[in-house]
Motif scaffolding. Structure first.
Motif, short mmCIF file in Angstrom:
data_model
loop_
_atom_site.label_atom_id
_atom_site.label_comp_id
_atom_site.label_asym_id
_atom_site.label_seq_id
_atom_site.Cartn_x
_atom_site.Cartn_y
_atom_site.Cartn_z
N UNK A 265 0.63 -1.36 -0.09
CA UNK A 265 0.00 -0.22 -0.19
C UNK A 265 0.47 1.43 -0.40
N UNK A 266 2.32 1.15 0.54
CA UNK A 266 2.68 2.46 0.17
C UNK A 266 3.94 2.20 -0.51
N UNK A 267 4.02 4.20 -1.58
CA UNK A 267 4.90 4.43 -2.57
C UNK A 267 6.58 4.66 -1.67
N UNK A 268 7.36 3.84 -2.34
CA UNK A 268 8.27 3.57 -1.64
C UNK A 268 9.02 4.92 -1.63
N UNK A 269 8.75 5.85 -1.93
CA UNK A 269 9.73 7.14 -2.27
C UNK A 269 8.73 8.58 -1.51
N UNK A 270 7.95 7.67 -1.11
CA UNK A 270 6.81 9.04 0.02
C UNK A 270 5.90 9.27 -0.99
N UNK A 271 6.03 9.18 -1.61
CA UNK A 271 4.91 10.36 -2.54
C UNK A 271 3.68 9.40 -3.70
N UNK A 272 2.28 10.43 -2.91
CA UNK A 272 1.11 10.11 -3.90
C UNK A 272 0.92 10.70 -5.06
N UNK A 273 0.37 9.42 -6.01
CA UNK A 273 0.39 10.12 -7.47
C UNK A 273 -0.55 9.64 -7.80
N UNK A 274 -1.94 9.74 -7.35
CA UNK A 274 -2.81 9.65 -7.42
C UNK A 274 -3.50 10.08 -9.52
N UNK A 275 -4.26 9.36 -9.95
CA UNK A 275 -4.44 9.29 -11.66
C UNK A 275 -3.34 9.02 -12.37
N UNK A 276 -2.86 8.43 -11.84
CA UNK A 276 -0.74 8.30 -12.69
C UNK A 276 -0.70 6.80 -12.67
N UNK A 277 -0.22 7.02 -13.99
CA UNK A 277 0.04 5.18 -13.96
C UNK A 277 1.20 5.02 -14.14
#
Length: 298
Positions: free
Chosen positions: A255-267
């Motif tokens: 569930x967690x992004x490795x870089x600590x950044x959310x990327x909503x609606x992105x491929x």
């Protein structure tokens, strides 16, 4: 026309008039109910504590400037080097080093809320944060908190985690449990403690619908105002990340992004980043009269 027939005719006319009056009364009540269901609700005041921003003005400035408040896990929470591994399958490790964290979550003005030091030590910091932020929100709305005693104030709180209870019991026997331990860490008690502090009598509840908890709390607060259950409502959400266990769980679930950044609606979306905060809005029916700067919700 015979008297009996005339009497029956008059009785029929009277019954028809009564039925018509009842229909008109029911129509008026239905119109009032339908109108109440969409009564505009005003945000009369608000307060917040978010990563990098301790009040609404600084939060707005942070958003306007596009500042990023995500940091590595601070050492006062846990040693990230001990708990981190980039491999999400590594047992007992988390695959992200990042999060949004508040400063000074160990600080609390217990005396202001007539809470003893011993009770405060057993009190989940989320409850403490809710008490302080709600007080500031009421002041922002122009409402003296000590004027609410006996009033119908609704309190609706979104709260999902209880890390503090885990920390209190870690590595200890049962001797740490005192009279304050359970109620100080029960999620259900957070709203009731606030109501008790203010002396209010309105609907008081905690909502846990995971990520949507604060939004559902807002929905319930608006419903309560529209049905007349309360005169003023507080809708709030609070979350603190105090122990690593849930972050490890989310790592295992990818569930967690490795870089600590959310990327909503992105491929390239690959998860989200956990964060902390408390936000409280004071709501009133717009017709009740609020300050000109209040935001009106349809």
């Amino acid at each position: 026309m015979p008297a009996t027939e005339r009497d029956l005719n008059q009785a029929g006319v009277a019954a028809a008039r009564r039925a018509l009056a009842m229909i008109r009364d029911l129509q008026a009540k239905l119109a009032a109910a339908e109108g109440a269901a969409c009564t505009p609700i005003a945000v009369a005041g608000l307060a917040c504590r978010y990563p990098g921003a301790d009040d609404p003005d600084s939060y707005w400035a942070q958003l306007a400037a596009g500042r990023d408040a995500i940091t590595e896990v601070p050492p006062e929470r846990w040693d990230i080097d001990t708990w981190y591994d980039p491999d999400p399958d590594r047992p007992g490790k988390m695959s992200s080093r990042w999060g949004g964290f508040l400063r000074g979550v160990d600080r609390f003005d217990a005396a202001h809320f007539a809470i003893t030091r011993r009770e405060a030590e057993a009190l989940d910091p989320q409850h403490r944060l809710l008490l302080e932020t709600s007080w500031h929100a009421l002041e922002d709305a122009g409402i003296a908190p000590d004027s609410l005693f006996g009033k119908q104030l609704g309190i609706f709180v979104g709260l999902s985690t209880n890390d503090y209870g885990t920390l209190l019991g870690a590595g200890r026997g049962a001797e740490w449990i005192d009279a304050y331990a359970s109620i100080g860490n029960a999620q259900s008690a957070a709203a009731g403690r606030l109501a008790y502090s203010l002396g209010t009598h309105g609907s008081t509840l905690v909502v846990d619908t995971a990520c949507s908890s604060s939004l559902v709390a807002l929905h319930l607060a608006i419903q309560s105002l529209r049905t007349g259950e309360c005169e003023v409502a507080l809708a709030a959400g609070v979350n603190l990340i105090l122990s690593p266990e849930l972050t490890i769980n989310f790592s295992k679930a990818r569930m967690l992004a490795a870089d600590g950044r959310c990327k909503p609606f992105s491929a390239g979306a690959d998860g989200y980043v956990r964060a902390e905060g408390c936000g409280v809005v004071v709501l009133r029916r717009a017709a009740a009269g609020v300050r000109a700067r209040a935001l009106v919700l349809g």
